[in-house]
Structures are given as C-alpha cells and as structure tokens.
Write an enzyme that holds these catalytic residues in place. Structure first.
Site, PDB file in Angstrom:
ATOM      1  N   HIS A 119      43.106  31.699  77.477  1.00  0.00           N
ATOM      2  CA  HIS A 119      41.961  30.780  77.408  1.00  0.00           C
ATOM      3  C   HIS A 119      42.118  29.961  75.851  1.00  0.00           C
ATOM      4  O   HIS A 119      41.344  30.021  74.970  1.00  0.00           O
ATOM      5  CB  HIS A 119      40.606  31.265  77.582  1.00  0.00           C
ATOM      6  CG  HIS A 119      39.544  30.372  77.750  1.00  0.00           C
ATOM      7  ND1 HIS A 119      38.594  30.723  78.626  1.00  0.00           N
ATOM      8  CD2 HIS A 119      39.459  28.799  77.577  1.00  0.00           C
ATOM      9  CE1 HIS A 119      37.801  29.550  78.893  1.00  0.00           C
ATOM     10  NE2 HIS A 119      38.340  28.567  78.010  1.00  0.00           N
ATOM     11  N   GLU A 131      37.463  37.543  82.252  1.00  0.00           N
ATOM     12  CA  GLU A 131      38.309  37.221  80.796  1.00  0.00           C
ATOM     13  C   GLU A 131      37.610  38.247  79.975  1.00  0.00           C
ATOM     14  O   GLU A 131      36.312  38.601  80.022  1.00  0.00           O
ATOM     15  CB  GLU A 131      37.819  35.718  80.368  1.00  0.00           C
ATOM     16  CG  GLU A 131      38.677  34.981  81.105  1.00  0.00           C
ATOM     17  CD  GLU A 131      38.607  33.472  80.563  1.00  0.00           C
ATOM     18  OE1 GLU A 131      38.027  33.396  79.390  1.00  0.00           O
ATOM     19  OE2 GLU A 131      38.932  32.402  81.316  1.00  0.00           O
ATOM     20  N   ARG A 184      38.472  26.789  84.778  1.00  0.00           N
ATOM     21  CA  ARG A 184      37.900  28.220  84.731  1.00  0.00           C
ATOM     22  C   ARG A 184      38.266  28.974  85.774  1.00  0.00           C
ATOM     23  O   ARG A 184      38.678  28.621  86.985  1.00  0.00           O
ATOM     24  CB  ARG A 184      36.323  27.979  85.252  1.00  0.00           C
ATOM     25  CG  ARG A 184      35.430  27.422  84.061  1.00  0.00           C
ATOM     26  CD  ARG A 184      34.923  28.367  82.918  1.00  0.00           C
ATOM     27  NE  ARG A 184      34.228  27.781  81.848  1.00  0.00           N
ATOM     28  CZ  ARG A 184      34.618  27.315  80.656  1.00  0.00           C
ATOM     29  NH1 ARG A 184      36.144  27.264  80.603  1.00  0.00           N
ATOM     30  NH2 ARG A 184      33.942  26.676  79.818  1.00  0.00           N
TER      31      ARG A 184
HETATM   32  C1  DGY Z   1      35.468  24.968  77.094  1.00  0.00           C
HETATM   33  O1  DGY Z   1      35.312  23.763  76.386  1.00  0.00           O
HETATM   34  O2  DGY Z   1      34.710  24.728  78.136  1.00  0.00           O
HETATM   35  C2  DGY Z   1      36.436  25.799  76.876  1.00  0.00           C
HETATM   36  O3  DGY Z   1      36.956  26.292  78.149  1.00  0.00           O
HETATM   37  C3  DGY Z   1      35.612  26.893  76.063  1.00  0.00           C
HETATM   38  O4  DGY Z   1      34.524  27.403  76.684  1.00  0.00           O
END
Ligand code: DGY
Length: 332
Positions: free
Chosen positions: A294, A275, A246
C-alpha cells in the site's frame, strides 16, 4: 454545518499517526492544541476511543475506523480529516447525522499514485520481480532468447476502471506508450474525452479487450468484489490485473485461482484485503503475482502535501471557514 464554538478557547486535535515531518504544520501554526500519536504502529482501538473524548478535530488515516462507536466517544468532535483520498474507513452517514464534517485529500496524491500504477504495470508485464529473483538466486547463465519473456506494454490496450483524478493521470501516462485507452466509470467523462483519446466502454468490453486492467474505483458496498471469477474469465489469458485502489474491490481468492490457473497472465497488487496480507496468503506463492505494501502515495513530498491538506481542512472547520476538500458539506 456545525462549526467550532469560539467560546471554547483552544480547540484540540488528535493526530492518529506519526505522519512525515511537516505534515501537520498548519495545525500548529493555527495555535490548535495538538496531540500526535508518536509510535510507528497505530494506536489500539481502546486507546483511540479514550483519546478522542473531548477532541474537536481528528486527523485520521485508513488504519482508524471512524464509526458510530467513535462518534459516541467523541461528543465534541466537529471535523474528521482523512489523510488520504479514500475514506471507506469513515462512516460518513453517521458523521453527517452528528454534524461532523468529513474531509479527504483528493488531487494532491493523484500523480504519485499514477506513477506507482505505472511502476506496477511495467513490473508485472515485463516480469521484473521474477527477473530480480533470477539474478539473486544465481540462475542467470548469460543471455538467453527464451528467458523471462513478458508482454509488450506499448501499443497495447489499457483498461481503466474508475476515471477519477488518479485514473486520469494513469491515462495521460499511457498516451506516452502509444496505448489505446478504455475506461469504465460510474459516470461518463466527456470533458476528459475531449482532452485525450480515452473511450468509455462497459465493464465487460473493457475486461474482454484490455491487456492491462487497472482499478481506480472508490470502495463502497456497491463496488465490493466487482471483479471475481466471472469477470476474470472475460479477460484475455495474456492480460494483467493491477489494483492500487482498495483490496476489497476484488475477490482475492478468485485472483489467486485466475493467476494459478493461467486464466489471466498475472496481477500486481498495492492493496489487499486484509492489510497487511498474511505471510501465508497463497497469492504470495505465485510467480506471476507481485504484492507491494500500500505505497501508492508513498513519496516524501506527497505525504507532506496530504498532511498539509488534511490539516488545512481541520483548521478551516475549527475556525468557521469552508474546508478546501470536504465530502459531506452539502448534507450538513
Ligand atoms: C488513499 O489516499 O486513499 C490511500 O490509499 C491511503 O489511504
């Protein structure tokens, strides 16, 4: 635990995104009344709040905030299934107080996300982004012993922050590169240490000794900005930072300064805060930083597995069964 009242004939489920075909099959197979958002972009907050009124199940993703306001707008809600393993977009405490089951999709995306992590390790360490631009920009003048020298990956030290399912798959792959693997985690994992040569160290030692530092920790108030200027100063000047967890785990301004001032060799980010990353973010001006949008779990098969597991969770709760991967069952 609160389960669906069988007197309500057809439970309704809102699916907030246009997930890949096949992702929500279990919802349909179970005869639930499914409304799925069809547009490519996420729905607006107002639309979401209007649409959750009366729904029993919500299949949501990182782009939706599930908080007290949403719960107040969804009095019939019984289950929120996150399409993803991270669920920092969900106020789990508020859901638990309301008796709403919260589920996520651990495991099914671990190998795919580890593969992306490895793509980033190799890309940033061997300067592949710059190399592609070099050719496209017409700078390739033939073989040159001094052009685009990167860092070896094999036989170097990999520092994994967070040895959950994804971190573990990253570690397993590192053994094929004959790397020394260090990890720092909220809990030590003797069961994993018994399976492979991974060594538990404190965060400071990991930062000092690693050639590649890769983040796989959950994002919580305690882990917000766990890496900032002070931590980057501990890292080797030749070391790279990789983040597929994250964006909020790292202080992005500090990453920019560390990469600009050669405090570290560079960074590869699959996640940013916010993001999407604004196009004028200074990180995008640095040659030693690569940012991808991402895509950690972004393969067709894995996205369908995530949707299937999220759907299975919803079906289980609404049928009164135990969902396969809930995060708050013990507190309901
Ligand atoms: C996750 O699986 O946490 C990915 O980052 C998508 O949210």
């Amino acid at each position: 635990m609160t389960t669906f009242n069988r007197a309500d004939s057809r439970p309704t489920v809102l699916v907030t995104r246009r997930f890949p075909d096949g992702s929500t099959r279990p919802l349909h197979d179970a005869g639930l009344d499914v409304e799925q958002w069809a547009a490519e972009e996420p729905m607006s907050r107002d639309t979401l709040l209007a649409k959750v009124a009366g729904v029993h199940g919500l299949l949501a993703s990182i782009t939706e905030r599930v908080d007290q306001e949403l719960l107040d707008a969804a009095p019939a809600l019984r289950v929120v299934a996150e399409y993803g393993v991270g669920y920092d977009n969900i106020d789990v405490e508020a859901c638990t107080r309301r008796g709403v089951v919260v589920c996520n999709t651990p495991g099914v995306l671990a190998e795919t996300t580890a593969d992306l992590t490895w793509s980033l390790i190799l890309t940033v360490g061997r300067r592949i982004g710059e190399a592609i631009d070099h050719v496209k920009d017409g700078q390739w003048q033939g073989w040159n012993p001094n052009v685009l020298l990167g860092q070896d990956v094999h036989h170097r030290t990999l520092g994994i922050v967070g040895l959950g399912a994804i971190g573990w798959q990253v570690a397993r792959r590192a053994l094929g590169f004959d790397m020394r693997v260090l990890y720092y985690s909220a809990h030590r994992h003797p069961e994993l240490e018994a399976q492979a040569p991974v060594s538990f160290v404190d965060l400071e030692a990991l930062l000092r000794e690693s050639d590649f530092v890769t983040l796989h920790a959950a994002f919580t108030p305690a882990t917000r900005h766990m890496l900032s200027t002070a931590q980057f100063k501990l890292m080797k000047k030749t070391a790279y930072l990789i983040n597929v967890a994250r964006g909020g785990l790292i202080d992005q301004r500090a990453v920019y300064e560390a990469c600009r001032d050669s405090e570290i060799a560079g960074a590869a980010l699959d996640v940013t805060d916010p993001e999407p990353m604004p196009r004028d973010d200074p990180l995008l001006t640095l040659p030693n930083v690569i940012v991808v949008p991402h895509i950690g779990s972004a393969t067709v098969a894995t996205r369908i597995r995530m949707g299937t597991l999220a759907s299975d969770n919803i079906v289980a709760v609404l049928k009164g069964a135990t969902p396969p991967t809930a995060v708050n069952l013990d507190r309901l």
